[in-house]
Scaffold this motif. Sequence first.
Motif, mmCIF file in Angstrom:
data_model
loop_
_atom_site.group_PDB
_atom_site.id
_atom_site.type_symbol
_atom_site.label_atom_id
_atom_site.label_comp_id
_atom_site.label_asym_id
_atom_site.label_seq_id
_atom_site.Cartn_x
_atom_site.Cartn_y
_atom_site.Cartn_z
ATOM 1 N N GLN A 130 5.892 10.634 -6.647
ATOM 2 C CA GLN A 130 5.493 9.361 -7.250
ATOM 3 C C GLN A 130 4.351 8.709 -6.478
ATOM 4 O O GLN A 130 3.561 7.950 -7.035
ATOM 5 C CB GLN A 130 6.693 8.407 -7.307
ATOM 6 N N HIS A 131 4.304 8.986 -5.159
ATOM 7 C CA HIS A 131 3.245 8.454 -4.300
ATOM 8 C C HIS A 131 2.713 9.598 -3.443
ATOM 9 O O HIS A 131 3.473 10.504 -3.079
ATOM 10 C CB HIS A 131 3.781 7.328 -3.400
ATOM 11 N N TYR A 170 7.402 -2.172 1.151
ATOM 12 C CA TYR A 170 6.111 -1.533 1.371
ATOM 13 C C TYR A 170 5.546 -1.957 2.729
ATOM 14 O O TYR A 170 5.929 -3.000 3.298
ATOM 15 C CB TYR A 170 5.111 -1.927 0.281
ATOM 16 N N TRP A 211 4.478 8.494 1.911
ATOM 17 C CA TRP A 211 5.559 7.532 2.108
ATOM 18 C C TRP A 211 5.716 7.312 3.604
ATOM 19 O O TRP A 211 5.113 7.990 4.426
ATOM 20 C CB TRP A 211 6.877 8.058 1.534
ATOM 21 N N ARG A 232 5.464 13.119 3.019
ATOM 22 C CA ARG A 232 4.711 13.410 1.811
ATOM 23 C C ARG A 232 5.623 14.122 0.811
ATOM 24 O O ARG A 232 6.704 14.594 1.182
ATOM 25 C CB ARG A 232 3.501 14.262 2.158
ATOM 26 N N ASP A 237 0.813 -1.221 0.000
ATOM 27 C CA ASP A 237 0.000 0.000 0.000
ATOM 28 C C ASP A 237 0.847 1.272 0.000
ATOM 29 O O ASP A 237 0.604 2.196 -0.771
ATOM 30 C CB ASP A 237 -0.925 0.014 1.220
ATOM 31 N N VAL A 238 1.835 1.328 0.917
ATOM 32 C CA VAL A 238 2.607 2.564 1.110
ATOM 33 C C VAL A 238 4.100 2.250 1.003
ATOM 34 O O VAL A 238 4.588 1.324 1.668
ATOM 35 C CB VAL A 238 2.299 3.191 2.489
ATOM 36 N N PRO A 239 4.860 3.001 0.192
ATOM 37 C CA PRO A 239 6.303 2.755 0.074
ATOM 38 C C PRO A 239 7.026 3.115 1.373
ATOM 39 O O PRO A 239 6.737 4.145 1.992
ATOM 40 C CB PRO A 239 6.736 3.663 -1.070
#
Length: 502
Positions: A330-331, A292, A334, A308, A269-271
């Motif tokens: 990119q996300h 992740y 993080w 962020r 879900d989250v790097p």
Amino acid sequence: MSNLELPAGWVRTSLADVGEVVSGATPKTNIAEYWGGDIPWITPDDLSKNPAKRTKVGRRSLTRSGYNSCSTRIVPPESVLFSSRAPIGYVTIASDYLCTNQGFKTIIPGPAACADYLYWYLQYKTPDIIANASGTTFKEISGKKFAETELLLPPLAEQYRIVEALEDHLSRLDAATEAVTSAKRRLNSFSASVLNRTTLGISSTAGFVPGTGNSSHALLQNLSSRRFEYTALPPLPEGWFWRQASDVCTLISSGSTPKAHLMHAGSGDVPFLKVYNITQDGQVDFTNKPTYIDRETHEIHLKRSRVRPGDVITNIVGPPLGKTAVVPNQHPEWNINQAIVVFRSGPDIQPEWLALILQSPTVIEMLKKTAKATAGQFNIALSTCRELPLPIPPRDVQLELVKQSAEILEISDRFNKQAAIISLRAKKFRQAVLRRAFLGKLVPQSPADEPPSILLDRIRAEQEPGDSKAQRATRRRQGETTAKTSLAPSAPTTTVQQELPL
């Protein structure tokens, strides 16, 4: 390699067939009379600091009583030392009588092999030797396995020809590699100087007038720090101010690492960023072993380490310190581990300027001075990051200086990447030259050379009949007595390794 066809006149044998393999040892370190004598004593650490082809002395030496207290062996000149653990693969040739610690296996060559040939051959065989090593904490090659190492042995005369050709090729390769390394050092030094001058407002293109008195320290006058001496900071140009990091950032927080089962390699879900994801050129590289975490872990268990896009992250565990980057978009969110700190810039500081400051030698050196060093590792406290003084010019000046420095840093980054490619190619070329040498393809064979099989047979035939272990041990002790006698009492004990002419 055992299936490869050998050139005419070569034999496939082992190290044990061409010399005696011996190990070293360490006397008790808490007995002062064992140390500081006239017997050179070598450790792998000596070679890590001075990787010379020939070695005469190390940083420490033994007394006669220290030597007699342990099982180390004095070996004669032209013995070949091979580090057998921590790490495996340092090689050197003894240029005088000496002994080693237990981190070496040493081969004392007989008449069938020359030391220089074994020196280069062992460098070539190191990957195979490492593959045969065992151990949990660290790998180690035993004396038995080392002695069994396969040796591709040409005639003695050809060994000397191979060494001469090898050293001609490799010396030119080393000279070219050193030229690139030297240029890289000079460019990195120049880039660091430019970065330092830029972040302190000394850049000749900045067009600023230096401030008078301590006006740039005005915003620190009512603040105190247990780690930094604010009054000792250098003056900044007019309109610049030293500011405490916590005064110009809305968030300064360190990361955290969840339990292993909550981290997932490759997808999730989250790097989750680790220090190796921050490159030396100030980028986030999430293609390097991406990890992740799930949404619940991110929002509940690690909510304090959420970052962020636009946040600035830097490592607080090193070396090296100063791996800093602006989080990319990119996300949308993080997360970071415990070796990283996030700085979220406030209205008075641009993220790019903040990242530039955190990479500057002045700031890195300030952080190092406050760090707790354990086993060569720097650890920076989060409170130190909050008290860190930062040079803050007006925002429009920040943008202009970031743009100017980016051009220079980009040139440095491009060169460093090219240098890394050249270094990798040099390593591959070096291994290719060694491979050709030890497959008999570097120099021509000569029918006039005596085959090593005949020489080895003659050596065995000339050995004394009934040569028992007890008789060999007696001769060894006699040889060691001769060796100890030959050691000059005035032999230096602190001289570093010396490279002797071939």
